[in-house]
Design a protein around this motif. Sequence first.
Motif, mmCIF file in Angstrom:
data_model
loop_
_atom_site.group_PDB
_atom_site.id
_atom_site.type_symbol
_atom_site.label_atom_id
_atom_site.label_comp_id
_atom_site.label_asym_id
_atom_site.label_seq_id
_atom_site.Cartn_x
_atom_site.Cartn_y
_atom_site.Cartn_z
ATOM 1 N N LEU A 73 0.836 -1.210 0.000
ATOM 2 C CA LEU A 73 0.000 0.000 0.000
ATOM 3 C C LEU A 73 0.868 1.256 0.000
ATOM 4 C CD1 LEU A 73 -2.774 -1.217 2.476
ATOM 5 C CD2 LEU A 73 -3.122 -0.612 0.059
ATOM 6 N N ALA A 74 1.980 1.204 0.732
ATOM 7 C CA ALA A 74 2.879 2.372 0.770
ATOM 8 C C ALA A 74 3.502 2.602 -0.608
ATOM 9 C CB ALA A 74 3.974 2.138 1.819
ATOM 10 N N ASN A 77 0.917 4.137 -2.787
ATOM 11 C CA ASN A 77 0.737 5.540 -2.384
ATOM 12 C C ASN A 77 1.843 6.415 -2.970
ATOM 13 O OD1 ASN A 77 -0.827 7.446 -1.022
ATOM 14 N ND2 ASN A 77 0.624 7.483 0.694
ATOM 15 N N LYS A 78 3.042 5.846 -3.020
ATOM 16 C CA LYS A 78 4.204 6.569 -3.553
ATOM 17 C C LYS A 78 4.037 6.856 -5.054
ATOM 18 C CE LYS A 78 9.123 6.016 -3.104
ATOM 19 N NZ LYS A 78 10.151 5.005 -2.919
ATOM 20 N N LYS A 80 1.232 7.432 -6.525
ATOM 21 C CA LYS A 80 -0.063 8.091 -6.748
ATOM 22 C C LYS A 80 -0.009 9.254 -7.734
ATOM 23 C CE LYS A 80 -2.332 9.829 -3.303
ATOM 24 N NZ LYS A 80 -2.855 10.049 -1.948
ATOM 25 N N GLU A 107 -8.610 0.305 0.863
ATOM 26 C CA GLU A 107 -7.429 1.151 1.117
ATOM 27 C C GLU A 107 -6.990 1.824 -0.190
ATOM 28 O OE1 GLU A 107 -5.933 1.627 4.024
ATOM 29 O OE2 GLU A 107 -6.500 -0.056 5.326
ATOM 30 N N MET A 111 -7.226 6.052 -1.579
ATOM 31 C CA MET A 111 -6.165 6.878 -2.205
ATOM 32 C C MET A 111 -6.684 7.552 -3.475
ATOM 33 S SD MET A 111 -2.840 4.409 -2.010
ATOM 34 C CE MET A 111 -2.728 3.162 -0.755
#
Length: 249
Positions: A73-74, A77-78, A80, A107, A111
């Motif tokens: 998920l991180a 997110n990076k 995005k 999740e 985002m």
Amino acid sequence: MTGTFSVKMLLRRQLPGKFMIFGFQDISLIDYPGHIAPVVFVGGCNFRCPFCYNRDLVLNPHKNTPLIIDDVLARINKQKKLCEGVVITGGEPSLWVGKGLEKFLCEVKAMHLKVKLDTNGSIPANIKNLLQNELIDYIAMDIKTSFIKYNLAAGTSVDTGLINESIEVIKNSPIEHNFRTTCLPSLVDNEDIIAISKLLGKGERYTLQTFRPENTLKHDYNALKPYSPREMEGLKKTASNLGLIVEIT
Ligand code: SF4
């Protein structure tokens, strides 16, 4: 009571029944039509298509260490700023409905990213679940071949009634979708393309994938010759003449 509960919890943890991610590609330009998207690979599949080139994900997912979901998920997110969506593929992602896939997709949606799901269409109830909960924005379903040959192409016994139900659910859904067939001479011929095209109906988007003989689930399929570009064009013409919007990849 406490002791019984603990044993059950332990067993649950040891069972391969929880949503797990076994691969992640930071960026793909081709897996989500019109979008740049990372790709998430889940393990396990209920089919054994002999031409499948994700053999490790299908046969031995638990030989590999799963990725930590929060790390995935991180990483999403990076990305995005670059991406508009995320692709969930496998293996067969719909197997993990009710086992953690929905939470993961929530999740991703939080985002503000779109989700594309790849599926073999064997569990229409799970596809309905994801649609009803608005957790997917695009769905790509494999049609392995005409129903008469389905078991051969899927490498297992398949209830084609369920495949048909998934096709109808997807066709009648409000989200973008396409259907796709990996074309290899021994499993998909012109007659099969006619049968599939009639099943899908006019106006549906249909992708004909050229078979790649590499790292196939059934080793002897590595020696099979794919259709030539000209032969693929012939199959495309057949489906196009029946009113489908066809592309070859
Ligand atoms: S190609 Fe077949 S065996 Fe491979 S992941 Fe897709 S449905 Fe499963």
